[in-house]
Scaffold this motif. Structure first.
Motif, short mmCIF file in Angstrom:
data_model
loop_
_atom_site.label_atom_id
_atom_site.label_comp_id
_atom_site.label_asym_id
_atom_site.label_seq_id
_atom_site.Cartn_x
_atom_site.Cartn_y
_atom_site.Cartn_z
N LEU A 173 -7.08 -10.03 1.45
CA LEU A 173 -7.85 -11.06 0.73
C LEU A 173 -8.03 -10.65 -0.72
O LEU A 173 -7.98 -11.50 -1.63
N GLU A 174 -8.23 -9.35 -0.95
CA GLU A 174 -8.37 -8.86 -2.31
C GLU A 174 -7.07 -8.97 -3.07
O GLU A 174 -7.06 -9.22 -4.28
N ILE A 175 -5.98 -8.75 -2.39
CA ILE A 175 -4.66 -8.88 -3.03
C ILE A 175 -4.46 -10.32 -3.48
O ILE A 175 -4.03 -10.58 -4.62
N THR B 86 -2.09 -1.48 -9.62
CA THR B 86 -3.44 -1.89 -9.24
C THR B 86 -4.31 -2.21 -10.45
O THR B 86 -5.46 -2.58 -10.32
N ALA C 55 1.58 -3.69 -3.14
CA ALA C 55 1.13 -3.71 -4.53
C ALA C 55 1.78 -2.56 -5.29
O ALA C 55 1.74 -1.42 -4.83
N LEU D 91 3.51 -7.35 -6.96
CA LEU D 91 3.95 -6.86 -5.66
C LEU D 91 5.44 -6.57 -5.68
O LEU D 91 6.20 -7.25 -6.37
N ARG E 113 -6.58 -10.94 -6.45
CA ARG E 113 -6.05 -10.31 -7.66
C ARG E 113 -4.93 -11.16 -8.24
O ARG E 113 -4.83 -11.33 -9.45
N LEU F 117 -8.83 -7.45 5.23
CA LEU F 117 -9.80 -7.65 4.16
C LEU F 117 -9.22 -7.29 2.80
O LEU F 117 -9.50 -7.95 1.80
N ILE F 118 -8.42 -6.26 2.76
CA ILE F 118 -7.84 -5.89 1.47
C ILE F 118 -6.76 -6.90 1.08
O ILE F 118 -6.51 -7.12 -0.11
#
Lengths: 820, 154
Positions: B80-82, B125, B122, B117, B85, B77-78
Motif C-alpha cells: 500500500l505504501e508502494i 526509496t 522498489a 520499480l 509512493r 501493508l508495505i
C-alpha cells in the motif's frame, strides 16, 4: 507525405468517439497510416508512430506489426527513440516470440553506453522481461555493473541480477563476489536492492544462506541506524525513516534467523526494539510492525518476544483500519497452532470480528474461531458461532455448519447440548449442510439412547414448521420412522412432551412424500420411515399399506422399487416384517471418536443408511417366481464376522432369488410350507451372529464333503453347528481351482427347499487362484427347524481364460449329522 | 510484485505493467476478471483480497484504481505504501495529478514507474532521487531532439 499526427492529438481524437464502432474506425484509419509510414522506413516519425501504437494497444487493439519497429527504435541513437523503443519492447514483446532475441545485441551495447540513463533503460528492460537466453547472454554485463561505483546503475544492476537468477538459477554463483561489499553502501537505493538480491539468493540456496548468515550483525546495525537516526527528509515517511528498507531488512533477517539459534539471538534485541518503538498511528508504522511480527514468529525467538508479537497482533485486531485487522487475522491463523495459548487470550476480539462487514475478515475470523474452540470455551464459542451461522452470507454457511458439527462432536459437554446444537444448525442453515452430515448425525442420534424421545420430539416440531431444508427433513424422517413409537407415547424426560397421534405423524410424513420441495432422496427416507411405523404404530397399518401401494407405480424408480418391495413385505412376508423393521442397532463409528459400542441387539432391523445406500436386505422382487428364502443382508453391519473380506453387501443374495428356479423336491418329504414362520423364529437365524466368534464351538466331527468338482473347480463343504441354536448348520464352502489359470469374478450361489432358511455371508474374495494355491471361502448358514434332510442347489459363475462359465448343480450328499 | 494495473471506475485500462511473462490473451483475461472483481468491491471493504493464488492489493485515488498482485511472502501493508509512493511521484511530476494527465501522458507515467520499480521491486526509496532521474532523462530527450532533429538511422 504530411507528418503523422502527434500522439496527444490522436488521443484527443479517439476520446471524442461516441461509440465503439466510431472508435474502431478511427483506430483502423490511423493504423493504416502508421503501417504505410513503417513501410516507408520513416526514421523521423517512427518514435511518434510507435507511441501511438502503444496507446491503441492499451485500448485493446492489436499492435504486433509494431514489434520490429520497437527494435529499430532501440537501435537508434536518439534518446527519445530508445525510451519509446524500450517501452514498446516491454509492452509488445515477450519471451515467447523469437523476435525478442534480436534485442539482445542492442541491450548489450546499451549496457555499455556512455550515458547512464541509456544504461538504465537497458537494465530496466532486461530486468523486467528478459528471457532465459537473453539473461544467459547478458549476465556478465550485469555482473560488471553490479560492481560499479555509480549507485544509480548499481541499484538497477542488483534488481536485474535478481531477475537473471530467477530465470537462470545456475548463474547465481557468478554474482557472489559482487555482493561482498554491497551492504557497506550508504545509498539507500543500493542498500534496498542489495537486500532484495541477498534475499533471493538465500531463498534459493541453502549454501548461500549459510554463507550470508555472517551478515546478520551488519544488517542489525543498519536497521538500528534507521531507527535511531534523526529525521532524514530524503527517506522520511510519516516520521519513519525509509520504511521500505526496514521491511526488506526484517524479511532478510527472518530468512537468516530461521532454524538458527545464534542468528536468532543476535537479532533478538533489535526486533524487540522495533516492536516497541515503532509509531503505530499510520499504516507505514504498522507495515513495519507486521513484518517484525512475522519475523519473530518464524525465527527461534525467546518466548517473551513471541508473546510480545502476539500481543501486537491482538492490538491490530482492535485497530480501526480494516486492513490492519485483516492482516492480524491472517497472521494469527498462521500462529494459532504453535502458540495456541497466546492466541486464546485474544479470543473475544477475534469473535467480535465475526461481525465485521468485510467478507475476507469474516472468513478469517471464522476459521480462527474454530481453531480456538476447546473443551473450556465450547459453550460460549458455540453461541457466537451459531449466531454467526444465522446471519452470515450463504458462501460461509456450508463451512460454518461443518465446523460446528466437528467442534460439537469433539467437545460437546452433554448429549442434550449436542443434539440441541445439531437441531439449531439444521433449522437455521439446513439447506447448506453437507451431504455427509446426514448419516453422521443419524449415527450420533442413535448413539444417544436416552435422548431418543427428546430428539424425535424436537425434530417432529421442526418438521411441522418447515419441510424445505432437505438434510433436516431427511434426519427428521429417519428419526420419526425409527422412534415414532416414542413420539406418540407422550413421554419425554427432557422437556414437556407433546401429544401427537399416529395419524398426525403419518400426515407429516406423507406431506414430505408429496411435497415439491422434497428431493428424491428425501422422499425415499420418508417412505421408508412410513413403512417402519407399520410395526411401531398400532392402528395405522391399513393407512400405511395404502400409501405404500400407491407409490408402487411412482415414476421415480427409487421410490417405486422401495414401494414394491414394501408391498411384498406386507403381502407375502408379513411374518418377517416386524423383525425386519425392528429398532436399529447402535452403529459403530469408524473414524472419529464417537461411541464405539458394538451392541448387537436381536433382530436384523433395516440395514443402516449410513451410506445412503439402497436398502438391500429383506426385500423381495415383485416377481414371485421362486420361493427361495431371502438372504438377509446383515453382513455389512456386523463388524465381528471374520469371513467377509469384501465389503460387498449381501446383494449377492438378492441376485440369487431370480436365478434359481423353484426347487422341486423329488421324493418324499413334506414340502408344503406350514404356517408361516412365526416372528420369533427369525431371530434364531441371527443369534449366531452375536459378538462372539461363530466357530468356537467345533462340534465333534461332522465330516466335510465335496459338493462339486468339475472343470477344475472343486467346492468342499465343512460343517459346524452354531453354539446357540442347534437347528442352524454353519457350512463353510472352500472353492479351489486346479487349472493353470485363475478364476475371476467367482460367485457362489445356493438355494434350499422351502422348509429351510438360508443365509449367505460375503465371500473371502472372488478370485480363485490357479493350481490350488489358495481357496475362496464363504459361510452359509442353514436353519433347519424341521430337521429335514438337507438338500441344496448351487450355482457357480466365474470367468476363466476370458470366457464366462456357469454351472448348476444339486448337492444331495450332505452327511446325516449336518441336519439331524 | 507480479503486475500492476491502473484502471478507471468504468473499467478502462490506463496503465499495465507486467513483471511475469504471459501471453497477450492471458493478460487480457486476467485484466478483465480482476477489474470486474475489484470494481465489485464495496467501499467499506479492506484493500486486500485473495484472487487465484495471488494476493491483490488495491487502492482508489480519485477516479483511478491502483491494483497490484503480490506473492504470498510479500507484505501487503508495505505494498500500500508502494502504491502511495507512486501516486506521490506522479503528483509531484505532473503537479496535482489527475486521471487525464495519465491518459494523455501515459508514456511518462511508465517512465516514472520504471524509475521507481524494476522487476517488481522498489529500486529507489528516495522520492527526490526518482524525480531527479526523470528530470535528467527528460532533459536528455529535449537536448537530443533539438540538435539532432534530422538524425537519420544507421
Amino acid at each position: 507525405m504530411p507528418a503523422p499526427i502527434r500522439l496527444r492529438e490522436l488521443i484527443r481524437t479517439i476520446r471524442t468517439a461516441r461509440t465503439q464502432a466510431e472508435e474502431r474506425e478511427m483506430i483502423q484509419k490511423e493504423c493504416a497510416a502508421i503501417r504505410s509510414s513503417f513501410r516507408e522506413e520513416d526514421n523521423t516519425y517512427r518514435c511518434r508512430n510507435v507511441a501511438k501504437l502503444l496507446y491503441m494497444h492499451m485500448l485493446g487493439y492489436p499492435a504486433h506489426f509494431g514489434q520490429l519497429e520497437c527494435l529499430k527504435l532501440i537501435a537508434s541513437q536518439k534518446f527519445t527513440d530508445k525510451r519509446i523503443g524500450y517501452l514498446g519492447a516491454m509492452l509488445l514483446l515477450d519471451e515467447r516470440q523469437d523476435v525478442h532475441l534480436l534485442m539482445t545485441n542492442c541491450i548489450k551495447n546499451d549496457l555499455n553506453h556512455s550515458t547512464q540513463y541509456v544504461q538504465g533503460l537497458a537494465l530496466c528492460t532486461l530486468g523486467c522481461m528478459g528471457s532465459s537466453e537473453m539473461c544467459r547472454d547478458l549476465a556478465g554485463e550485469v555482473e560488471k555493473l553490479l560492481k560499479t561505483s555509480n549507485s544509480y546503475l548499481r541499484k538497477k544492476a542488483a534488481l536485474c541480477a535478481v531477475h537473471v537468477i530467477r530465470k537462470v538459477p545456475e548463474l547465481m554463483e557468478m554474482f557472489l563476489p559482487a555482493t561482498k561489499n554491497l551492504l557497506s553502501e550508504k545509498n539507500h537505493g543500493v542498500l534496498h536492492t542489495s537486500v532484495v538480491l541477498l534475499t533471493e539468493m538465500c531463498e534459493r540456496s541453502p549454501d548461500m544462506l549459510a554463507h550470508f548468515r555472517k551478515l546478520v550483525p551488519q544488517l542489525v546495525r543498519i536497521l538500528k541506524n534507521l531507527i535511531m537516526s534523526g529525521y532524514s527528509p530524503e527517506h522520511d515517511v510519516s516520521g519513519i525513516s525509509d520504511p521500505f528498507l526496514q521491511v526488506r531488512i526484517l524479511r532478510l533477517l527472518r530468512i537468516l534467523g530461521r532454524n538458527d539459534d545464534d542468528s536468532s539471538e543476535a537479532m533478538n534485541d533489535i526486533l524487540a526494539q522495533v516492536a516497541t518503538n515503532t509509531e503505530t498511528s499510520k499504516n507505514v508504522g504498522n507495515a513495519i510492525l507486521y513484518e517484525t511480527v512475522l519475523t519473530i514468529m518464524d525465527i527461534k525467538s525467546e518466548s517473551g518476544l513471541r508473546v510480545l508479537a502476539i500481543n501486537i497482533l491482538g492490538r491490530f485486531l482492535l485497530n480501526n483500519d480494516k486492513n490492519i485487522r485483516y492482516v492480524a487475522l491472517t497472521s494469527l491463523l498462521k500462529t494459532v497452532q504453535t502458540d495456541h495459548n497466546a492466541v486464546q487470550r485474544h479470543r473475544s476480539t477475534i469473535v467480535d470480528c465475526l461481525k465485521d462487514l468485510d467478507v475476507s475478515i469474516k472468513r478469517r475470523a471464522m476459521e480462527l474461531s474454530f481453531a480456538l474452540v476447546n473443551g473450556n470455551n465450547i459453550r460460549g464459542m458455540m453461541k457466537e458461532l451459531l449466531y454467526f451461522l444465522d446471519s452470515c452470507d450463504p458462501e460461509f454457511k456450508a463451512d460454518c455448519a461443518s465446523g460446528v458439527f466437528l467442534a460439537a462432536e469433539k467437545y460437546a459437554p452433554s448429549k442434550r447440548w449436542h443434539i440441541d446444537t445439531i437441531m439449531r444448525v439444521l433449522t437455521t442453515a439446513g439447506s447448506y449442510v453437507r451431504d455427509d452430515a446426514v448419516p453422521n448425525l443419524i449415527q450420533l442420534i442413535t448413539n444417544s439412547v436416552e435422548m431418543h424421545s427428546y430428539t424425535v420430539q424436537r425434530l417432529y416440531k421442526a418438521l411441522l414448521e418447515d419441510i424445505s431444508q432437505q438434510p433436516l427433513v431427511q434426519v427428521a424422517s429417519w428419526c420419526i420412522g425409527e422412534y415414532g413409537d416414542l413420539l406418540v407415547s407422550g413421554h419425554c424426560e427432557e422437556e414437556e412432551p407433546i401429544q401427537v397421534s399416529e395419524d398426525e405423524v403419518l400426515d407429516i410424513l406423507e406431506g414430505v412424500l408429496v411435497s415439491n420441495l422434497s428431493s428424491s432422496v428425501t422422499r425415499g427416507y420418508s417412505l421408508t420411515a412410513i413403512m417402519k411405523l407399520s410395526t411401531r404404530f398400532s392402528s395405522s397399518v391399513n393407512r400405511i399399506k395404502k400409501v405404500v401401494s400407491i407409490y408402487g407405480s411412482s415414476i421415480d424408480v427409487e421410490l417405486q422399487q422401495r414401494a414394491v418391495e414394501y408391498n411384498a413385505l406386507f403381502k407375502k412376508y408379513d411374518h418377517m416384517r416386524s423383525a425386519l423393521l425392528e429398532r436399529m442397532p447402535i452403529m459403530e463409528k469408524s473414524t472419529t471418536n464417537g461411541p464405539t459400542d458394538i451392541v448387537q441387539t436381536n433382530g436384523e432391523a433395516e440395514p443402516s443408511v449410513l451410506e445412503n445406500k439402497h436398502i438391500t436386505g429383506g426385500h423381495q422382487p415383485a416377481s414371485q417366481a421362486n420361493d427361495l428364502l431371502d438372504l438377509l443382508g446383515g453382513s455389512n453391519v456386523l463388524p465381528v464376522i471374520q469371513t467377509a473380506a469384501s465389503t460387498k453387501p449381501a446383494s449377492a443374495g438378492g441376485e440369487l432369488l431370480d436365478l434359481l428356479g423353484d426347487l422341486t423336491l423329488s421324493g418324499g418329504p413334506v414340502t408344503v410350507p406350514t404356517a408361516p414362520l412365526s416372528v420369533s423364529q427369525t431371530p434364531f437365524l441371527l443369534d449366531g451372529l452375536g459378538p462372539q466368534p461363530l466357530f468356537n464351538d467345533v462340534t465333534a466331527g461332522i465330516p466335510p464333503m465335496t459338493a462339486y468338482n468339475k472343470n477344475g473347480l472343486k467346492i468342499d463343504f465343512t460343517f459346524e453347528r452354531s453354539n446357540t441354536n442347534p437347528n442352524i448348520a454353519v457350512i463353510t464352502i472352500h472353492a479351489s481351482n486346479s487349472m493353470d489359470a485363475e478364476m475371476t469374478d467367482f460367485v457362489f450361489q445356493a438355494a434350499v427347499p422351502k422348509t429351510f432358511q438360508l443365509q449367505l455371508l460375503s465371500p473371502s474374495s472372488n478370485i480363485v487362484p490357479a493350481l490350488n494355491t489358495g481357496t475362496v471361502t464363504q459361510v452359509i448358514k442353514v436353519l433347519n427347524p424341521q430337521k429335514q434332510q438337507l438338500r441344496m442347489r448351487i450355482k457357480l459363475t466365474y470367468m476363466h481364460k476370458g470366457s464366462s462359465i456357469q454351472d448348476l448343480a444339486e448337492v444331495n450328499n450332505f452327511p446325516a449329522q449336518s441336519w439331524q | 510484485m507480479q503486475f500492476m494495473l491502473l484502471f478507471s471506475r468504468q473499467g478502462k485500462l490506463r496503465l499495465q505493467k507486467w513483471y511475469v511473462p504471459l501471453s497477450d490473451k492471458e493478460k487480457k483475461k486476467i485484466t478483465r476478471e480482476l477489474v470486474q472483481t475489484v470494481l465489485a468491491r464495496k467501499p467499506k471493504m479492506c484493500s486486500f483480497l485473495e484472487w487465484r493464488d495471488l494476493k491483490i492489493v488495491y487502492k482508489r485515488y480519485a477516479s483511478l484504481y491502483f491494483c497490484c498482485a503480490i506473492e504470498d511472502q510479500d507484505n501487503e501493508l508495505i505494498t500500500l505504501e508502494i502504491i502511495h509512493r507512486y501516486v506521490e511521484l506522479l503528483d509531484k511530476y505532473f503537479g496535482s495529478v489527475c486521471e487525464l494527465d495519465i491518459i494523455f501522458n501515459f508514456e511518462k507515467a511508465y517512465f516514472i514507474l520504471d524509475e521507481f520499480l524494476l522487476g517488481g521491486e522498489a529500486q529507489e526509496t528516495s522520492k527526490k532521487n526518482v524525480l531527479k532521474a526523470i528530470e535528467q532523462a527528460d532533459l536528455l530527450q529535449e537536448v537530443r531532439m533539438t540538435c539532432c532533429e534530422q538524425w537519420g538511422e544507421i
